[in-house]
Design an enzyme around this catalytic site. Structure first.
Site, PDB file in Angstrom:
ATOM      1  N   HIS A 128       0.808  -1.215   0.000  1.00 34.74           N
ATOM      2  CA  HIS A 128       0.000   0.000   0.000  1.00 34.74           C
ATOM      3  C   HIS A 128       0.850   1.277   0.000  1.00 34.74           C
ATOM      4  O   HIS A 128       0.342   2.362  -0.283  1.00 34.74           O
ATOM      5  CB  HIS A 128      -0.982  -0.001   1.186  1.00 34.74           C
ATOM      6  CG  HIS A 128      -0.376   0.295   2.516  1.00 34.74           C
ATOM      7  ND1 HIS A 128      -0.071  -0.697   3.435  1.00 34.74           N
ATOM      8  CD2 HIS A 128      -0.018   1.458   3.108  1.00 34.74           C
ATOM      9  CE1 HIS A 128       0.434  -0.140   4.516  1.00 34.74           C
ATOM     10  NE2 HIS A 128       0.482   1.164   4.339  1.00 34.74           N
ATOM     11  N   ASP A 158       0.176  -7.680   1.688  1.00 40.24           N
ATOM     12  CA  ASP A 158       0.564  -6.265   1.655  1.00 40.24           C
ATOM     13  C   ASP A 158       2.083  -6.111   1.628  1.00 40.24           C
ATOM     14  O   ASP A 158       2.643  -5.262   2.312  1.00 40.24           O
ATOM     15  CB  ASP A 158      -0.032  -5.516   2.851  1.00 40.24           C
ATOM     16  CG  ASP A 158      -0.037  -4.003   2.630  1.00 40.24           C
ATOM     17  OD1 ASP A 158       0.217  -3.573   1.488  1.00 40.24           O
ATOM     18  OD2 ASP A 158      -0.268  -3.262   3.599  1.00 40.24           O
ATOM     19  N   GLY A 229       3.395   6.391   8.064  1.00 39.30           N
ATOM     20  CA  GLY A 229       4.751   6.612   7.566  1.00 39.30           C
ATOM     21  C   GLY A 229       5.694   5.499   7.981  1.00 39.30           C
ATOM     22  O   GLY A 229       6.720   5.276   7.347  1.00 39.30           O
ATOM     23  N   ASN A 230       5.332   4.774   9.064  1.00 38.45           N
ATOM     24  CA  ASN A 230       6.111   3.605   9.479  1.00 38.45           C
ATOM     25  C   ASN A 230       5.828   2.397   8.584  1.00 38.45           C
ATOM     26  O   ASN A 230       6.555   1.399   8.631  1.00 38.45           O
ATOM     27  CB  ASN A 230       5.800   3.205  10.924  1.00 38.45           C
ATOM     28  CG  ASN A 230       6.679   3.915  11.932  1.00 38.45           C
ATOM     29  OD1 ASN A 230       6.200   4.695  12.742  1.00 38.45           O
ATOM     30  ND2 ASN A 230       7.982   3.648  11.879  1.00 38.45           N
ATOM     31  N   SER A 231       4.749   2.465   7.797  1.00 36.38           N
ATOM     32  CA  SER A 231       4.361   1.321   6.968  1.00 36.38           C
ATOM     33  C   SER A 231       5.513   0.862   6.090  1.00 36.38           C
ATOM     34  O   SER A 231       6.143   1.662   5.394  1.00 36.38           O
ATOM     35  CB  SER A 231       3.171   1.696   6.089  1.00 36.38           C
ATOM     36  OG  SER A 231       2.000   1.850   6.846  1.00 36.38           O
ATOM     37  N   GLY A 287      -8.366 -26.690  -3.563  1.00 35.86           N
ATOM     38  CA  GLY A 287      -9.605 -26.798  -4.329  1.00 35.86           C
ATOM     39  C   GLY A 287     -10.791 -27.270  -3.521  1.00 35.86           C
ATOM     40  O   GLY A 287     -11.574 -28.118  -3.981  1.00 35.86           O
ATOM     41  N   VAL A 288     -10.966 -26.708  -2.311  1.00 38.82           N
ATOM     42  CA  VAL A 288     -12.142 -27.028  -1.499  1.00 38.82           C
ATOM     43  C   VAL A 288     -12.672 -25.759  -0.840  1.00 38.82           C
ATOM     44  O   VAL A 288     -11.936 -24.788  -0.651  1.00 38.82           O
ATOM     45  CB  VAL A 288     -11.818 -28.058  -0.381  1.00 38.82           C
ATOM     46  CG1 VAL A 288     -11.538 -29.421  -0.956  1.00 38.82           C
ATOM     47  CG2 VAL A 288     -10.648 -27.578   0.480  1.00 38.82           C
ATOM     48  N   ILE A 290     -14.321 -24.635   2.782  1.00 38.02           N
ATOM     49  CA  ILE A 290     -14.235 -25.239   4.112  1.00 38.02           C
ATOM     50  C   ILE A 290     -14.858 -24.352   5.179  1.00 38.02           C
ATOM     51  O   ILE A 290     -15.073 -23.158   4.968  1.00 38.02           O
ATOM     52  CB  ILE A 290     -12.758 -25.531   4.485  1.00 38.02           C
ATOM     53  CG1 ILE A 290     -11.902 -24.261   4.313  1.00 38.02           C
ATOM     54  CG2 ILE A 290     -12.209 -26.684   3.697  1.00 38.02           C
ATOM     55  CD1 ILE A 290     -10.452 -24.436   4.689  1.00 38.02           C
TER      56      ILE A 290
END
Length: 496
Positions: A128, A158, A229-231, A287-288, A290
């Site tokens: 992001h 992310d 800003g720490n992201s 492919g299930v 659940i």
């Protein structure tokens, strides 16, 4: 005589008087040593300065630039349709001018953090931070800036991988093992909070294995100050290894209140390796569809412990080819026990595409092992669930288990937009005082299975109810579909 008495009291009597003081002093020293050893065991640092100095050269500030088209409509000033709308539009046109300087697209900037993971210039940050950016500029702690290009991104976790070209080898940091981090361990965050570049904060691991919203979430919670800003910045352990990527905060006002979340390094490493090799992620796909196993579901199918992931649907794909069926409970995947749906999704996603794995399922009161060759999730996002064809019998209606149910008629098929092949019983009404209502059943739901057996008519449901009672079961497992989405419900038999 007095001298003799005095001599007789000393030195034995003086020693007795001194003994409690000596014991007390020894106990104090022992307690002090114990406290010192305990502090050392906890790794409580006297200062973070040495660590900060060591890792700072590898932490970077990230500035992104995006072209934004100027919106000349007066939205946000007056409500749409207001009699003042034309006035404000004319006012705005006079100030901007038709095709004037203020009408041109403008540049928008954003700030974030990141860290270098190799001397040849690979940089990790949050997706992001750089999403939609036209230009990405990397600022280094020791001075200098370099443009960066995007190698690959993964919105699910992310995470983004960038690359810069530098003339000399860059300082970098390594990933640590987030799985060995314990609640209470010291950690340090570094980044670019609120534009105040290269800022350090410290705290502890507050919790582990936090899930926020995604299927692959595995967050470390920390009280180290993390702000906007720490992201994308790193979360370090006391060895200077990155054990998390700072991603999100929980805050009512946008500032740090001591609840921050860092994506665990053991998730990030797998993503980064794939982005570096392929430019995209390649996750395993079983492919299930659940759902979690609850206590009443476990009781209804005779499962001894509440564990595993119950299969609600099997579209065409790896599991259908391997023989996995709706109603199976996946107990083990590739040698690892399955605790719940979240653990299964993460384990499958972390398994190589094309790998043949052994899957242990609980079916009809016993376990069996199936071999499944995994597909790729990214290629199967739009997989369509398999239908369950069968022919309905003559329609009838009855009240049972707190519900009014009927067999499917052509009229109901049309009203509920059901496929011609759809079978089961239609819930037409639910007693609001019944267990069925508490479990979320509503009019319009379709019951396709009972006791893990397909229902063609009401007689099939009655047989399953009687069979469950004879077996001493307290509840009956139903497979219910609403708008095509399946889920299992364990319904108490006392309403019957």
């Amino acid at each position: 005589m007095s001298q003799a008495i005095a001599l007789s009291h000393s030195p034995r009597q003086e020693a007795r008087k001194a003994l409690p003081w000596a014991l007390a002093a020894g106990l104090s020293i022992a307690l002090l040593l114990l406290q010192t050893m305990s502090a050392a065991a906890r790794g409580a640092p006297e200062s973070f300065a040495d660590l900060a100095e060591k890792i700072s050269p590898a932490v970077v500030n990230i500035t992104t630039s995006t072209t934004v088209a100027r919106n000349t409509a007066p939205r946000g000033v007056v409500p749409e349709g207001s009699p003042f709308e034309d006035f404000f539009r004319e006012f705005q046109d006079r100030n901007n001018g038709e095709g004037g300087e203020n009408n041109r697209p403008r540049r928008s900037s954003a700030l974030g953090s990141g860290f270098v993971i190799s001397e040849d210039g690979f940089v990790v940050t949050n997706n992001h931070v750089i999403e939609g950016a036209d230009e990405i500029l990397i600022e280094f702690f020791e001075g200098g800036e370099l443009p960066a290009k995007v190698i690959g991104t993964d919105p699910n976790t992310d995470i983004a991988l960038l690359k810069v070209e530098a003339e000399a080898p860059l300082a970098f940091v390594s990933f640590g093992d987030s799985d060995i981090s314990r609640v209470g361990d010291w950690v340090m965050a570094m980044g670019n909070p609120l534009g105040q570049g290269f800022s350090v904060s410290a705290g502890i691991v507050s919790a582990r294995n936090r899930a926020l919203s995604g299927s692959y979430d595995d967050y470390i919670q920390t009280d180290a100050a993390i702000n906007r800003g720490n992201s994308g910045g790193p979360l370090f352990n006391m060895d200077g290894d990155v054990i998390g990527v700072n991603t999100a905060i929980l805050s009512p006002n946008g500032g740090s209140i001591g609840i921050g979340f860092s994506m665990a390094s053991n998730v990030v490493v797998r993503v980064v390796d794939q982005l570096k090799e392929f430019g995209e992620t390649r996750r395993g796909w079983l492919g299930v569809r659940i759902q979690d196993v609850t206590e009443d579901v476990a009781e209804a199918i005779g499962l001894e412990k509440v564990a595993g992931a119950m299969v609600t649907d099997v579209p065409e794909g790896p599991s259908s080819e391997a023989g996995i069926e709706p109603g199976d409970v996946i107990m083990s995947f590739d040698g690892s026990d399955v605790e719940d749906t979240r653990s299964l999704v993460r384990t499958v996603g972390n398994t190589a595409v094309g790998k043949a794995v052994r899957v242990v399922v609980f079916r009809d009161g016993k376990t069996q092992t199936l071999k499944v060759t995994l597909g790729r999730r990214e290629e199967a996002q739009n997989a369509v669930p398999a239908s369950q064809p069968a022919e309905p019998e003559e329609p009838t209606k009855t009240e049972i288990l707190g519900m009014t149910v009927s067999e499917i008629t052509d009229e109901l098929r049309e009203q509920l937009d059901l496929a011609d092949s759809a079978t089961g019983l239609v819930v037409q009404d639910v007693d609001e005082m019944s267990k069925a209502y508490e479990k979320g059943l509503r009019a319009g739901d379709i019951i396709t299975e009972a006791g893990q057996q397909k229902l063609a008519g009401l007689e099939d449901l009655n047989k399953q109810i009687e069979g469950a009672k004879e077996a001493g079961r307290k509840s009956l497992l139903l497979l219910v579909r609403r708008s095509g989405d399946p889920r299992f419900v364990a319904l108490a038999l006392e309403d019957g």
